[in-house]
Design an enzyme around this catalytic site. Structure first.
Site, PDB file in Angstrom:
ATOM      1  N   ASP A  13       7.776 -22.456 -13.830  1.00 56.61           N
ATOM      2  CA  ASP A  13       7.308 -21.112 -14.203  1.00 56.61           C
ATOM      3  C   ASP A  13       7.922 -20.016 -13.340  1.00 56.61           C
ATOM      4  O   ASP A  13       7.305 -18.975 -13.127  1.00 56.61           O
ATOM      5  CB  ASP A  13       5.769 -20.997 -14.126  1.00 56.61           C
ATOM      6  CG  ASP A  13       5.079 -22.089 -14.899  1.00 56.61           C
ATOM      7  OD1 ASP A  13       5.542 -22.377 -16.013  1.00 56.61           O
ATOM      8  OD2 ASP A  13       4.107 -22.666 -14.391  1.00 56.61           O
ATOM      9  N   LYS A  16      12.684 -18.896 -15.341  1.00 61.58           N
ATOM     10  CA  LYS A  16      14.022 -19.398 -15.691  1.00 61.58           C
ATOM     11  C   LYS A  16      14.462 -18.915 -17.055  1.00 61.58           C
ATOM     12  O   LYS A  16      15.638 -18.686 -17.289  1.00 61.58           O
ATOM     13  CB  LYS A  16      14.043 -20.939 -15.695  1.00 61.58           C
ATOM     14  CG  LYS A  16      13.876 -21.563 -14.349  1.00 61.58           C
ATOM     15  CD  LYS A  16      13.870 -23.074 -14.440  1.00 61.58           C
ATOM     16  CE  LYS A  16      12.712 -23.664 -15.211  1.00 61.58           C
ATOM     17  NZ  LYS A  16      11.379 -23.438 -14.636  1.00 61.58           N
ATOM     18  N   GLY A  40       7.685 -24.062 -20.893  1.00 64.17           N
ATOM     19  CA  GLY A  40       7.341 -22.846 -21.634  1.00 64.17           C
ATOM     20  C   GLY A  40       8.255 -21.725 -21.196  1.00 64.17           C
ATOM     21  O   GLY A  40       8.337 -21.413 -20.016  1.00 64.17           O
ATOM     22  N   HIS A  41       8.994 -21.172 -22.129  1.00 60.47           N
ATOM     23  CA  HIS A  41       9.811 -20.005 -21.823  1.00 60.47           C
ATOM     24  C   HIS A  41       9.232 -18.837 -22.582  1.00 60.47           C
ATOM     25  O   HIS A  41       9.020 -18.940 -23.784  1.00 60.47           O
ATOM     26  CB  HIS A  41      11.234 -20.145 -22.382  1.00 60.47           C
ATOM     27  CG  HIS A  41      12.003 -21.264 -21.784  1.00 60.47           C
ATOM     28  ND1 HIS A  41      12.072 -21.493 -20.451  1.00 60.47           N
ATOM     29  CD2 HIS A  41      12.776 -22.198 -22.364  1.00 60.47           C
ATOM     30  CE1 HIS A  41      12.846 -22.536 -20.231  1.00 60.47           C
ATOM     31  NE2 HIS A  41      13.279 -22.987 -21.374  1.00 60.47           N
ATOM     32  N   THR A 128       0.135 -31.472 -18.832  1.00 63.43           N
ATOM     33  CA  THR A 128       0.009 -30.531 -19.943  1.00 63.43           C
ATOM     34  C   THR A 128      -0.621 -31.201 -21.168  1.00 63.43           C
ATOM     35  O   THR A 128      -0.876 -30.533 -22.164  1.00 63.43           O
ATOM     36  CB  THR A 128       1.395 -29.985 -20.337  1.00 63.43           C
ATOM     37  OG1 THR A 128       2.233 -31.098 -20.676  1.00 63.43           O
ATOM     38  CG2 THR A 128       2.034 -29.191 -19.210  1.00 63.43           C
ATOM     39  N   GLN A 223      10.764 -27.055 -15.909  1.00 63.05           N
ATOM     40  CA  GLN A 223       9.870 -27.270 -14.744  1.00 63.05           C
ATOM     41  C   GLN A 223      10.586 -26.843 -13.454  1.00 63.05           C
ATOM     42  O   GLN A 223      11.420 -25.954 -13.505  1.00 63.05           O
ATOM     43  CB  GLN A 223       9.405 -28.732 -14.672  1.00 63.05           C
ATOM     44  CG  GLN A 223       8.421 -29.127 -15.756  1.00 63.05           C
ATOM     45  CD  GLN A 223       9.086 -29.563 -17.050  1.00 63.05           C
ATOM     46  OE1 GLN A 223      10.032 -30.301 -17.033  1.00 63.05           O
ATOM     47  NE2 GLN A 223       8.585 -29.110 -18.169  1.00 63.05           N
ATOM     48  N   THR A 238       6.078 -34.063 -12.770  1.00 65.31           N
ATOM     49  CA  THR A 238       6.326 -34.429 -14.162  1.00 65.31           C
ATOM     50  C   THR A 238       7.114 -35.739 -14.171  1.00 65.31           C
ATOM     51  O   THR A 238       7.382 -36.314 -13.107  1.00 65.31           O
ATOM     52  CB  THR A 238       7.019 -33.273 -14.920  1.00 65.31           C
ATOM     53  OG1 THR A 238       7.005 -33.585 -16.318  1.00 65.31           O
ATOM     54  CG2 THR A 238       8.444 -33.023 -14.451  1.00 65.31           C
ATOM     55  N   THR A 298       2.380 -20.778 -20.275  1.00 69.91           N
ATOM     56  CA  THR A 298       2.880 -20.548 -21.641  1.00 69.91           C
ATOM     57  C   THR A 298       2.486 -21.702 -22.556  1.00 69.91           C
ATOM     58  O   THR A 298       2.211 -21.510 -23.737  1.00 69.91           O
ATOM     59  CB  THR A 298       4.430 -20.446 -21.610  1.00 69.91           C
ATOM     60  OG1 THR A 298       4.799 -19.588 -20.551  1.00 69.91           O
ATOM     61  CG2 THR A 298       4.991 -19.936 -22.912  1.00 69.91           C
ATOM     62  N   ARG A 302      -3.396 -22.262 -19.161  1.00 71.69           N
ATOM     63  CA  ARG A 302      -4.175 -22.402 -17.915  1.00 71.69           C
ATOM     64  C   ARG A 302      -3.794 -21.309 -16.921  1.00 71.69           C
ATOM     65  O   ARG A 302      -2.624 -20.922 -16.831  1.00 71.69           O
ATOM     66  CB  ARG A 302      -3.889 -23.758 -17.257  1.00 71.69           C
ATOM     67  CG  ARG A 302      -4.488 -24.924 -17.988  1.00 71.69           C
ATOM     68  CD  ARG A 302      -4.196 -26.228 -17.264  1.00 71.69           C
ATOM     69  NE  ARG A 302      -2.782 -26.601 -17.345  1.00 71.69           N
ATOM     70  CZ  ARG A 302      -2.273 -27.700 -16.816  1.00 71.69           C
ATOM     71  NH1 ARG A 302      -3.043 -28.522 -16.144  1.00 71.69           N
ATOM     72  NH2 ARG A 302      -0.996 -27.994 -16.935  1.00 71.69           N
ATOM     73  N   ARG A 303      -4.786 -20.861 -16.136  1.00 71.18           N
ATOM     74  CA  ARG A 303      -4.521 -19.883 -15.083  1.00 71.18           C
ATOM     75  C   ARG A 303      -3.735 -20.580 -13.971  1.00 71.18           C
ATOM     76  O   ARG A 303      -4.091 -21.676 -13.548  1.00 71.18           O
ATOM     77  CB  ARG A 303      -5.861 -19.362 -14.558  1.00 71.18           C
ATOM     78  CG  ARG A 303      -5.743 -18.211 -13.588  1.00 71.18           C
ATOM     79  CD  ARG A 303      -7.163 -17.770 -13.217  1.00 71.18           C
ATOM     80  NE  ARG A 303      -7.174 -17.119 -11.914  1.00 71.18           N
ATOM     81  CZ  ARG A 303      -7.391 -15.826 -11.736  1.00 71.18           C
ATOM     82  NH1 ARG A 303      -7.624 -15.040 -12.748  1.00 71.18           N
ATOM     83  NH2 ARG A 303      -7.388 -15.309 -10.536  1.00 71.18           N
ATOM     84  N   LEU A 413      12.772  -7.615 -12.002  1.00 71.93           N
ATOM     85  CA  LEU A 413      11.674  -6.680 -11.708  1.00 71.93           C
ATOM     86  C   LEU A 413      10.761  -6.448 -12.904  1.00 71.93           C
ATOM     87  O   LEU A 413      10.147  -5.396 -13.027  1.00 71.93           O
ATOM     88  CB  LEU A 413      12.279  -5.340 -11.268  1.00 71.93           C
ATOM     89  CG  LEU A 413      13.221  -5.417 -10.060  1.00 71.93           C
ATOM     90  CD1 LEU A 413      14.139  -4.236 -10.022  1.00 71.93           C
ATOM     91  CD2 LEU A 413      12.419  -5.524  -8.786  1.00 71.93           C
TER      92      LEU A 413
HETATM   93  P1  IMP Z   1       3.368 -33.238 -17.533  1.00 66.85           P
HETATM   94  O1  IMP Z   1       4.779 -32.803 -17.386  1.00 66.85           O
HETATM   95  O2  IMP Z   1       2.684 -32.695 -18.738  1.00 66.85           O
HETATM   96  O3  IMP Z   1       3.217 -34.734 -17.404  1.00 66.85           O
HETATM   97  O4  IMP Z   1       2.538 -32.617 -16.289  1.00 66.85           O
HETATM   98  C1  IMP Z   1       2.770 -33.034 -14.945  1.00 66.85           C
HETATM   99  C2  IMP Z   1       2.639 -31.871 -13.996  1.00 66.85           C
HETATM  100  O5  IMP Z   1       3.706 -30.950 -14.220  1.00 66.85           O
HETATM  101  C3  IMP Z   1       1.358 -31.038 -14.169  1.00 66.85           C
HETATM  102  O6  IMP Z   1       0.983 -30.528 -12.907  1.00 66.85           O
HETATM  103  C4  IMP Z   1       1.801 -29.880 -15.056  1.00 66.85           C
HETATM  104  O7  IMP Z   1       0.990 -28.747 -14.890  1.00 66.85           O
HETATM  105  C5  IMP Z   1       3.194 -29.660 -14.501  1.00 66.85           C
HETATM  106  N1  IMP Z   1       4.109 -29.031 -15.473  1.00 66.85           N
HETATM  107  C6  IMP Z   1       4.699 -29.603 -16.532  1.00 66.85           C
HETATM  108  N2  IMP Z   1       5.501 -28.730 -17.164  1.00 66.85           N
HETATM  109  C7  IMP Z   1       5.414 -27.582 -16.488  1.00 66.85           C
HETATM  110  C8  IMP Z   1       6.031 -26.305 -16.636  1.00 66.85           C
HETATM  111  O8  IMP Z   1       6.857 -26.066 -17.526  1.00 66.85           O
HETATM  112  N3  IMP Z   1       5.686 -25.367 -15.723  1.00 66.85           N
HETATM  113  C9  IMP Z   1       4.831 -25.622 -14.695  1.00 66.85           C
HETATM  114  N4  IMP Z   1       4.234 -26.790 -14.522  1.00 66.85           N
HETATM  115  C10 IMP Z   1       4.520 -27.762 -15.398  1.00 66.85           C
END
Ligand code: IMP
Length: 437
Positions: A13, A16, A40-41, A128, A223, A238, A298, A302-303, A413
């Site tokens: 996040d 990118k 999520g982009h 996720t 990620q 992940t 995205t 989640r917060r 910015l």
């Molecule tokens: P998973 O990739 O769904 O298995 O999640 C594993 C961990 O990676 C969790 O903490 C997710 O919140 C985190 N995660 C997965 N994809 C993203 C992303 O695109 N941005 C931020 N965190 C992510």
């Protein structure tokens, strides 16, 4: 010509999407090399906010080939929804290509991901819930379904037989859930295959053909470094390799093909999901960063947890990715702060350390040691050049560059394309950018 990898230098996040969108202008081919619909982009084009989970940001450029590489895992349903959304927004998707060898997230993968999380209870990872871990697990134990299997009924029937039996047994016997029907899955997934077929290609061959044409290739990581399966904060990671080396595996290229590696880091830090986060904030400043930064996932909504910039993990990211330069995003989120802290080292068991410990237990015990810098208390949102930035903002950026021993090539910015200061062309410019060189 230059082939560039863009990676997240924190826990994902980092923004990118915006940086790869900017760099995609100079790219002929954009390749996503790992992850699935967990990413999520958010891209803002004119007044439109487009949210993508799988399709690379480069899709917005009509002449760019956008590849979803072999190292990714693909949920075909989500991919088809994204295709429809892009078409509705009149975006040309003729350059969109999907590796025939990418693995497919099946309905049982999602169910098992969620059931496993529930069972972990207090020890949950905070995934996720998109089935990413179980898809990669089936790939590693050689019972995965690949995109190419969706194009041939006989092959799909054959490939699904063992994994479905095994996953149904898991669902029923371990997790006490309903099992899934083979024929329904086959029908649905053959349908997805038919719709995706025009995009399916031999990904590695396309990349090497482009390389022979001396095309610019941009490898887009999803990620971030600290979520890397091998190099992140295991087990709170992940199931793929977001680090720059993942580009070689996931796209099928050798390291010698890569000219530059650009890391993207927020001017502070965020994390979603569980796991240690030494610089995490609570209270008013946390709320301020979260609200001003729009820190809501995205993919899951989640917060995000917010914290100060962590220079120790920053330095680690420079090393494990071999970063040439950094793009610092969301500097404007800090605009109103009186003072800003940066973590420069940790205290571990009474000792000061300035490196990321390999033991997860040690990392969870690390307490941040901060340096405090003055805030600038003025808006940076409309600054177009480094000279327009308040002196305290420049000092903050210089401090980060010196701490991590890497130059900063881009400063972002705000969400819009125009709210970006390109200090030095990160693709074609000299190896060292101006700031912090
Ligand atoms: P998973 O990739 O769904 O298995 O999640 C594993 C961990 O990676 C969790 O903490 C997710 O919140 C985190 N995660 C997965 N994809 C993203 C992303 O695109 N941005 C931020 N965190 C992510």
């Amino acid at each position: 010509m230059a082939n560039v990898v863009v990676i997240g230098a924190q826990w994902g996040d980092e923004g990118k999407g915006k940086i790869t969108d900017l760099l995609s202008r100079s790219a002929d081919v954009v390749v996503r090399y790992q992850g699935g619909v967990n990413a999520g982009h958010t891209i803002v084009v004119e007044d439109k906010v487009l949210k993508l989970h799988l399709i690379p940001s480069g899709i917005l450029y009509p002449d760019t080939i956008c590849l979803i590489g072999s190292g990714t895992v693909v949920d075909p349903k989500v991919m088809l929804e994204e295709i429809s959304m892009l078409k509705e927004n009149n975006i040309d998707i003729s350059g969109l290509k999907l590796a025939s060898t990418a693995h497919v997230t099946m309905p049982y993968h999602r169910l098992i991901d969620m059931a496993m999380e529930e069972r972990r209870g207090a020890k949950k990872i905070g995934t996720t819930g998109r089935g990413i871990g179980p898809t990669y697990a089936d790939k590693a134990q050689r019972s995965g379904i690949r995109v190419i299997d969706l194009l041939d009924e006989t092959k799909l029937r054959e490939s699904i037989d063992i994994p479905l039996k095994e996953n149904n047994a898991l669902l029923k016997k371990i997790y006490g859930r309903e099992t899934l029907d083979k024929e329904l899955i086959i029908k649905e997934y053959l349908g997805f295959g038919k719709l995706l077929e025009p995009h399916v290609v031999d990904c590695t061959r396309i990349i090497h053909q482009a390389s022979r044409r001396k095309n610019n290739i941009l490898f887009e990581g999803a990620q971030g470094t600290l979520l890397d399966l091998d190099h992140g904060t295991y087990p709170f990671v992940t199931s793929s390799n977001p680090v720059s080396g993942g580009a070689c595996i996931g796209a099928g290229v050798g390291p010698t093909l890569i000219d530059r590696v650009i890391g993207v880091a927020k001017a502070y830090t965020t994390r979603v999901g569980e796991g240690p986060f030494p610089t995490e904030l609570s209270g008013k400043i946390n709320d301020q960063l979260c609200d001003k930064g729009g820190e809501y996932g995205t993919t899951t909504g989640r917060r995000r947890r917010c914290g100060w910039f962590d220079g120790v993990i920053g330095k680690y990211a420079v090393e494990v990715n071999g970063l040439d330069c950094l793009a610092i995003t969301k500097l404007d989120v800090l605009d109103e702060l009186e003072e800003i802290k940066v973590c420069t080292s940790y205290e571990l068991n009474g000792k000061k350390i300035d490196y990321f410990p390999s033991s997860s237990e040690d990392f969870s015990k690390c307490k941040p040691i901060f340096e405090t810098l003055p805030g600038w208390k003025s808006s940076t949102a409309n600054c177009k050049n480094l000279d327009d930035l308040p002196e305290a903002a420049m000092s903050y950026l210089r401090f980060l560059a010196e701490l991590m021993e890497v130059p900063i090539a881009i400063v972002s910015l705000g969400a819009n394309r125009e709210q970006t200061i390109v200090v030095e062309d990160p693709i074609h410019g000299p190896k060292r950018a101006l700031l912090g060189s």
